[in-house]
Design a protein around this motif. Structure first.
Motif, short mmCIF file in Angstrom:
data_model
loop_
_atom_site.label_atom_id
_atom_site.label_comp_id
_atom_site.label_asym_id
_atom_site.label_seq_id
_atom_site.Cartn_x
_atom_site.Cartn_y
_atom_site.Cartn_z
N VAL A 1 2.28 1.67 -3.52
CA VAL A 1 1.20 2.10 -4.42
C VAL A 1 0.85 3.57 -4.14
O VAL A 1 0.63 4.35 -5.07
CB VAL A 1 -0.03 1.18 -4.28
CG1 VAL A 1 -1.26 1.78 -4.96
CG2 VAL A 1 0.27 -0.19 -4.85
N ALA A 2 0.82 3.95 -2.86
CA ALA A 2 0.52 5.36 -2.52
C ALA A 2 1.56 6.30 -3.10
O ALA A 2 1.22 7.40 -3.55
CB ALA A 2 0.44 5.51 -1.00
N GLU B 1 3.25 5.78 -5.87
CA GLU B 1 2.94 5.86 -7.31
C GLU B 1 1.70 6.71 -7.55
O GLU B 1 1.68 7.52 -8.47
CB GLU B 1 2.76 4.46 -7.88
CG GLU B 1 4.05 3.68 -7.95
CD GLU B 1 3.89 2.28 -8.52
OE1 GLU B 1 2.78 1.93 -8.97
OE2 GLU B 1 4.89 1.55 -8.51
N ASP B 2 0.67 6.54 -6.71
CA ASP B 2 -0.55 7.33 -6.86
C ASP B 2 -0.29 8.82 -6.65
O ASP B 2 -1.00 9.66 -7.18
CB ASP B 2 -1.63 6.85 -5.87
CG ASP B 2 -2.21 5.49 -6.26
OD1 ASP B 2 -1.94 5.01 -7.38
OD2 ASP B 2 -2.92 4.92 -5.41
N ALA B 3 0.73 9.14 -5.86
CA ALA B 3 1.10 10.53 -5.62
C ALA B 3 2.06 11.04 -6.70
O ALA B 3 2.66 12.10 -6.54
CB ALA B 3 1.73 10.68 -4.24
N SER B 4 2.20 10.26 -7.77
CA SER B 4 3.04 10.63 -8.91
C SER B 4 4.52 10.72 -8.57
O SER B 4 5.26 11.52 -9.16
CB SER B 4 2.57 11.94 -9.54
OG SER B 4 1.24 11.81 -9.99
N ALA C 1 0.84 -1.21 0.00
CA ALA C 1 0.00 0.00 0.00
C ALA C 1 0.87 1.25 0.00
O ALA C 1 0.54 2.25 -0.67
CB ALA C 1 -0.93 -0.01 1.21
#
Length: 124
Positions: A78-79, A81-84, A75
């Motif tokens: 992934v977080a 990556e989600d935050a660019s 997680a």
């Protein structure tokens, strides 16, 4: 005259990390220094692990770093990556966590290294 205090090298205010993180962080830093990791590597790894500690404290308040699960680790990545976060940054955080959990296994703080099952992210 006011007594000057050292500026902490930690970005997180007191009490926002898992309870075991300050002592574990100090031991991990000492272990890296004892095998002559470069100051830059130590700083980078500690920064990445600090970010994970803050993430874990927010995700599961009160949970210890040594109780982190594979899902917590996934997680976090992934977080990022989600935050660019740049792919290199995600890979660097992965290496930092891999080193931390390898250290905890070698020191018998944990019996099973949850990072073993998490492959390094590809950098493309």
């Amino acid at each position: 005259m006011a007594k000057l205090t050292a500026v902490p090298d930690r970005p997180n205010p007191e009490g926002t990390d898992p309870p075991d993180w300050p002592e574990l962080r100090a031991s991990f830093s000492l272990a890296m220094r004892s095998v002559r990791r470069s100051p830059r590597t130590i700083s980078t790894y500690l920064e990445g692990c600090d970010k994970f500690a803050a993430f874990l404290a927010e995700r599961s308040p009160g949970r210890l770093i040594e109780e982190a699960t594979r899902d917590d680790l996934r997680a976090f990545l992934v977080a990022l990556e989600d935050a660019s976060a740049a792919p290199n940054s995600v890979a660097t955080r992965h290496r930092a966590l891999r080193a931390l959990f390898k250290f905890m296994t070698s020191e018998e703080i944990i019996a099973v290294n949850p990072m073993r099952a998490i492959p390094a992210p590809s950098i493309t």
